[in-house]
Enzyme design. Structure first.
Site, PDB file in Angstrom:
ATOM      1  N   VAL A   1      40.029  41.916  45.199  1.00  0.00           N
ATOM      2  CA  VAL A   1      38.777  41.326  44.342  1.00  0.00           C
ATOM      3  C   VAL A   1      38.954  39.829  43.784  1.00  0.00           C
ATOM      4  CG1 VAL A   1      39.645  42.053  41.799  1.00  0.00           C
ATOM      5  CG2 VAL A   1      37.386  41.836  42.084  1.00  0.00           C
TER       6      VAL A   1
ATOM      7  N   GLY B   1      46.408  46.833  48.173  1.00  0.00           N
ATOM      8  CA  GLY B   1      47.556  45.445  47.988  1.00  0.00           C
ATOM      9  C   GLY B   1      46.650  44.555  46.971  1.00  0.00           C
TER      10      GLY B   1
ATOM     11  N   SER C   1      43.981  46.845  53.423  1.00  0.00           N
ATOM     12  CA  SER C   1      43.218  46.548  54.405  1.00  0.00           C
ATOM     13  C   SER C   1      43.014  45.309  54.467  1.00  0.00           C
ATOM     14  CB  SER C   1      42.116  47.521  54.598  1.00  0.00           C
ATOM     15  OG  SER C   1      41.129  46.651  55.331  1.00  0.00           O
TER      16      SER C   1
ATOM     17  N   LYS D   1      49.366  30.507  28.303  1.00  0.00           N
ATOM     18  CA  LYS D   1      48.245  30.497  27.530  1.00  0.00           C
ATOM     19  C   LYS D   1      48.369  31.066  26.169  1.00  0.00           C
ATOM     20  CE  LYS D   1      44.473  34.058  27.317  1.00  0.00           C
ATOM     21  NZ  LYS D   1      44.174  35.416  28.165  1.00  0.00           N
TER      22      LYS D   1
ATOM     23  N   VAL E   1      39.969  37.892  41.521  1.00  0.00           N
ATOM     24  CA  VAL E   1      39.826  37.535  40.248  1.00  0.00           C
ATOM     25  C   VAL E   1      40.943  38.095  39.425  1.00  0.00           C
ATOM     26  CG1 VAL E   1      37.506  36.601  40.503  1.00  0.00           C
ATOM     27  CG2 VAL E   1      37.780  38.898  39.965  1.00  0.00           C
TER      28      VAL E   1
ATOM     29  N   LEU F   1      41.596  48.723  38.975  1.00  0.00           N
ATOM     30  CA  LEU F   1      40.202  48.790  38.919  1.00  0.00           C
ATOM     31  C   LEU F   1      39.975  50.396  39.459  1.00  0.00           C
ATOM     32  CD1 LEU F   1      39.369  45.457  40.468  1.00  0.00           C
ATOM     33  CD2 LEU F   1      39.271  46.209  38.031  1.00  0.00           C
TER      34      LEU F   1
ATOM     35  N   THR G   1      42.385  42.083  29.699  1.00  0.00           N
ATOM     36  CA  THR G   1      43.069  43.138  29.475  1.00  0.00           C
ATOM     37  C   THR G   1      43.302  44.097  30.398  1.00  0.00           C
ATOM     38  OG1 THR G   1      40.940  44.235  28.531  1.00  0.00           O
ATOM     39  CG2 THR G   1      42.651  43.408  26.746  1.00  0.00           C
TER      40      THR G   1
ATOM     41  N   VAL H   1      42.198  52.899  55.401  1.00  0.00           N
ATOM     42  CA  VAL H   1      42.361  54.074  55.451  1.00  0.00           C
ATOM     43  C   VAL H   1      41.040  54.463  55.780  1.00  0.00           C
ATOM     44  CG1 VAL H   1      43.044  55.903  54.012  1.00  0.00           C
ATOM     45  CG2 VAL H   1      44.595  54.077  54.007  1.00  0.00           C
TER      46      VAL H   1
HETATM   47  C1  LIG Z   1      34.883  39.158  37.273  1.00  0.00           C
HETATM   48  C2  LIG Z   1      36.206  39.765  36.850  1.00  0.00           C
HETATM   49  C3  LIG Z   1      37.100  39.192  36.050  1.00  0.00           C
HETATM   50  C4  LIG Z   1      38.550  39.494  35.790  1.00  0.00           C
HETATM   51  N1  LIG Z   1      39.078  38.789  34.968  1.00  0.00           N
HETATM   52  C5  LIG Z   1      40.375  39.422  34.707  1.00  0.00           C
HETATM   53  C6  LIG Z   1      41.366  38.731  33.595  1.00  0.00           C
HETATM   54  O1  LIG Z   1      41.045  37.629  33.410  1.00  0.00           O
HETATM   55  N2  LIG Z   1      42.637  39.271  33.495  1.00  0.00           N
HETATM   56  C7  LIG Z   1      42.801  40.573  33.825  1.00  0.00           C
HETATM   57  O2  LIG Z   1      43.907  41.161  33.614  1.00  0.00           O
HETATM   58  N3  LIG Z   1      42.128  41.079  34.719  1.00  0.00           N
HETATM   59  C8  LIG Z   1      40.815  40.638  35.066  1.00  0.00           C
HETATM   60  N4  LIG Z   1      40.257  41.281  36.051  1.00  0.00           N
HETATM   61  C9  LIG Z   1      40.364  42.442  36.545  1.00  0.00           C
HETATM   62  C10 LIG Z   1      41.486  42.203  37.629  1.00  0.00           C
HETATM   63  O3  LIG Z   1      40.887  41.366  38.680  1.00  0.00           O
HETATM   64  C11 LIG Z   1      42.057  43.471  38.425  1.00  0.00           C
HETATM   65  O4  LIG Z   1      42.508  44.361  37.462  1.00  0.00           O
HETATM   66  C12 LIG Z   1      43.190  43.171  39.360  1.00  0.00           C
HETATM   67  O5  LIG Z   1      42.845  42.277  40.227  1.00  0.00           O
HETATM   68  C13 LIG Z   1      43.852  44.367  39.971  1.00  0.00           C
HETATM   69  O6  LIG Z   1      42.901  44.707  40.708  1.00  0.00           O
HETATM   70  P1  LIG Z   1      43.111  45.919  41.950  1.00  0.00           P
HETATM   71  O7  LIG Z   1      44.437  45.611  42.577  1.00  0.00           O
HETATM   72  O8  LIG Z   1      42.890  47.180  41.265  1.00  0.00           O
HETATM   73  O9  LIG Z   1      41.975  45.955  43.003  1.00  0.00           O
HETATM   74  P2  LIG Z   1      41.563  44.893  44.005  1.00  0.00           P
HETATM   75  O10 LIG Z   1      42.097  43.541  44.129  1.00  0.00           O
HETATM   76  O11 LIG Z   1      40.211  45.351  44.622  1.00  0.00           O
HETATM   77  O12 LIG Z   1      42.531  45.480  45.227  1.00  0.00           O
HETATM   78  C14 LIG Z   1      42.116  46.889  46.145  1.00  0.00           C
HETATM   79  C15 LIG Z   1      43.080  46.989  47.330  1.00  0.00           C
HETATM   80  O13 LIG Z   1      42.812  48.131  47.965  1.00  0.00           O
HETATM   81  C16 LIG Z   1      42.719  47.921  49.299  1.00  0.00           C
HETATM   82  N5  LIG Z   1      41.907  48.832  49.852  1.00  0.00           N
HETATM   83  C17 LIG Z   1      40.639  49.531  49.294  1.00  0.00           C
HETATM   84  N6  LIG Z   1      40.220  50.450  50.260  1.00  0.00           N
HETATM   85  C18 LIG Z   1      40.982  50.506  51.270  1.00  0.00           C
HETATM   86  C19 LIG Z   1      41.237  51.467  52.413  1.00  0.00           C
HETATM   87  N7  LIG Z   1      40.039  52.169  52.677  1.00  0.00           N
HETATM   88  N8  LIG Z   1      42.150  51.109  53.283  1.00  0.00           N
HETATM   89  C20 LIG Z   1      43.029  50.332  53.130  1.00  0.00           C
HETATM   90  N9  LIG Z   1      43.237  49.537  51.967  1.00  0.00           N
HETATM   91  C21 LIG Z   1      42.133  49.566  50.869  1.00  0.00           C
HETATM   92  C22 LIG Z   1      42.101  46.468  49.396  1.00  0.00           C
HETATM   93  O14 LIG Z   1      42.226  46.099  50.600  1.00  0.00           O
HETATM   94  C23 LIG Z   1      42.988  45.880  48.466  1.00  0.00           C
HETATM   95  O15 LIG Z   1      44.039  45.366  48.890  1.00  0.00           O
HETATM   96  C24 LIG Z   1      38.756  40.776  36.468  1.00  0.00           C
HETATM   97  C25 LIG Z   1      38.015  41.553  37.185  1.00  0.00           C
HETATM   98  C26 LIG Z   1      36.789  41.092  37.481  1.00  0.00           C
HETATM   99  C27 LIG Z   1      35.747  41.775  38.311  1.00  0.00           C
END
Ligand SMILES: Cc1cc2nc3c(=O)[nH]c(=O)nc-3n(C[C@H](O)[C@H](O)[C@H](O)COP(=O)(O)OP(=O)(O)OC[C@H]3O[C@@H](n4cnc5c(N)ncnc54)[C@H](O)[C@@H]3O)c2cc1C
Length: 502
Positions: A49, A16, A43, A82, A51, A337, A348, A189
């Protein structure tokens, strides 16, 4: 799946974060009439993350596609407009210490010819103004802290992205998805069950629940719980040409006049972002841990922000840069990610999230949930990652800093992707980049304009030659007129602060 056809599929999204909730909203908005059942499990213990606060114009298309107005989501997410990104201190070439990568504006077509002409002349060694900033409307708007939305009486289109609080966007999209009947479970999970054919059949939570599904979407972040850990899809690292693997994040107070650009400033071992939100400025230092420790990075960022004595807490993060070999494998799609990450220099990641999800929707609609569309989809998504990577790598190749081993090694890195090598050769040969890229079928996620801005913005030019007597190139375009044109256009835009009053 044809339009109007029912699928009755059970789709389970693991995660999420922004990726999970963008995916849930896109699917439920697009397939609300298909009898699809979506469950998202996340979870709170693991968390997100947290950010990712800057976007490209792609995010606007997403909100448009799901029918959400800016007045609805922006105030709730402390979002700002932006115009593009400024790159400061990456180049030491005199006059090129800073440049702006603009989002395009319809009116740029009146100045683009002059820009291309001057950059071409400058590549022949002719002394003409060939820094990009003076030619682009959004560069002017950013410099003036103006927003990108033209006044009502000025009907010219400007592309723009957003800055926003990543947590709040997640919350906003979560509430919207839930209102549209996406089921939301909060649990960790702990086990992934697979059928004999290797497909995922269900997720088991540590609360003892079983979540069954027909199709699973891995939005679990860097850990890639489904695609990487369970399905064992290999991860291809980009570390050979993108060294950064860590970040430290520190907020500062917002100033009275809110800015309308991201600023990316080169530091000793990486670069720092500055992202203006309505209530604070997000700052982060992206660096390579082989060259500097987390403590050193934090101290350097604190010093730059004047926070050395402040008790504001810093957050430290690790990043995994690269992509999985297949984004869709068996009955699992990876988004966010979990599918890969190219460091955030051009913001991006959410662009890739949106493109992945909507390409998936299109593929399913034309080919169904079976395997037919899968290889093509994976190929396109891999290409999307590599094309963006090339553009990001170009920043590091173009840098001229020599103050640390980090920059020296970046500048001397011989692992230049082929496509990028070709683009640099076309530029050095003084050829028309757009035409040559088309002729050689070099596809890029970035327009020729973006490439011209990057290469000219870093001052990637030969030395100036003594000006020939018949220097028609130098006299062709009058910069005073161009400055005046851009200035007059910019008068039709209000300040960022005013544009944020919904
Ligand atoms: C330093 C940094 C700067 C960034 N800056 C930018 C930016 O300026 N612009 C941009 O577009 N993107 C940026 N990004 C990327 C951006 O943060 C991510 O693409 C975006 O937040 C999506 O993350 P996500 O949802 O894939 O992962 P996450 O935010 O990590 O979410 C993962 C989810 O999975 C859940 N999860 C994981 N394992 C389990 C499990 N076993 N059971 C239940 N739940 C679980 C977690 O609880 C969470 O809800 C940046 C990333 C970093 C690291």
């Amino acid at each position: 799946m044809n339009s109007g056809q029912q699928t009755n599929k059970r789709i389970v999204i693991l995660g999420g974060g922004t990726a999970g909730w963008i995916t849930a909203n896109a699917l439920i908005s697009h397939w609300s009439d298909k009898g699809i059942d979506i469950t998202l499990v996340e979870s709170p213990e693991i968390g997100t993350v947290g950010v990712g606060e800057g976007s490209t114009p792609r995010l606007k298309l997403f909100f448009d596609a799901i029918g959400v107005e800016e007045s609805e989501w922006m105030p709730k997410c402390n979002a700002t407009y932006k115009n593009g990104i400024s790159f400061a201190d990456w180049s030491t070439r005199p006059g090129f210490e800073r440049y702006f990568h603009p989002f395009g504006a319809q009116l740029d077509r009146h100045t683009l010819t002059a820009f291309y002409f001057h950059t071409h002349a400058r590549r022949q060694g002719v002394d003409v103004p060939a820094h990009p900033d003076r030619f682009f409307l959004t560069a002017k708007l950013a410099a003036n802290r103006q927003g990108p939305k033209p006044n009502d009486n000025f009907p010219f289109f400007v592309e723009y992205g957003y800055h926003f609080d990543a947590h709040l966007v997640g919350e906003f999209l979560r509430e919207r998805a839930k209102a549209l009947n996406v089921k939301h479970l909060q649990a960790k999970v702990s086990e992934v069950k697979q059928a004999s054919n290797g497909d995922i059949s269900s997720l088991l939570t540590d609360a003892g629940d079983t979540i069954e599904g027909d199709f699973f979407i891995d939005c679990s972040g860097f850990r890639g719980t489904l695609i990487q850990q369970s399905l064992q899809v290999p991860f291809r690292s980009f570390a050979e040409n993108l060294y950064n693997d860590s970040a430290v994040v520190l907020p500062t107070d917002q100033v009275a006049d809110i800015g309308s650009e991201t600023v990316s400033t080169a530091m000793k071992y990486g670069w720092a972002w500055e992202i203006p939100l309505t209530h604070r400025i997000g700052n982060g230092y992206v660096y390579c841990s082989s060259f500097c420790s987390p403590d050193e990075a934090e101290t350097e960022l604190r010093t730059a922000l004047g926070l050395l004595d402040s008790d504001t807490e810093a957050r430290h993060l690790k990043m995994k840069v690269g992509r999985v070999e297949k984004h869709w494998h068996k009955n699992c799609l990876a988004v966010g990610l979990s599918q890969g990450f190219i460091e955030p220099l051009e913001a991006t990641a959410l662009n890739l999230v949106c493109n992945t999800v909507y390409d998936f929707i299109d593929t399913i609609e034309s080919e169904g949930f079976e395997d037919r569309g899968r290889d093509g989809f994976n190929e396109r998504t891999n290409q999307a990652f590599e094309k963006i990577r090339d553009y990001i790598v170009a920043h590091y190749i173009m840098n001229t800093r020599k103050d640390t081993e980090y920059w020296r090694q970046n500048g001397a890195n011989k692992n230049v992707p082929d496509t990028l090598r070709q683009i640099l050769q076309i530029w050095k040969a003084g050829q028309n980049l757009g035409q040559e890229m088309e002729r050689l079928q070099i596809e890029s996620s970035y327009s020729a304009m973006s490439w011209y801005c990057l290469l000219s913005g870093y001052g990637f030019y030969p030395d100036i030659r003594p000006t020939p007597a018949d220097n028609t190139a130098a006299s062709q375009f009058n910069m005073t007129e161009i400055d005046e044109f851009v200035r007059r256009c910019s008068m039709n835009f209000r300040s960022q602060n005013e544009q944020l009053r919904f």
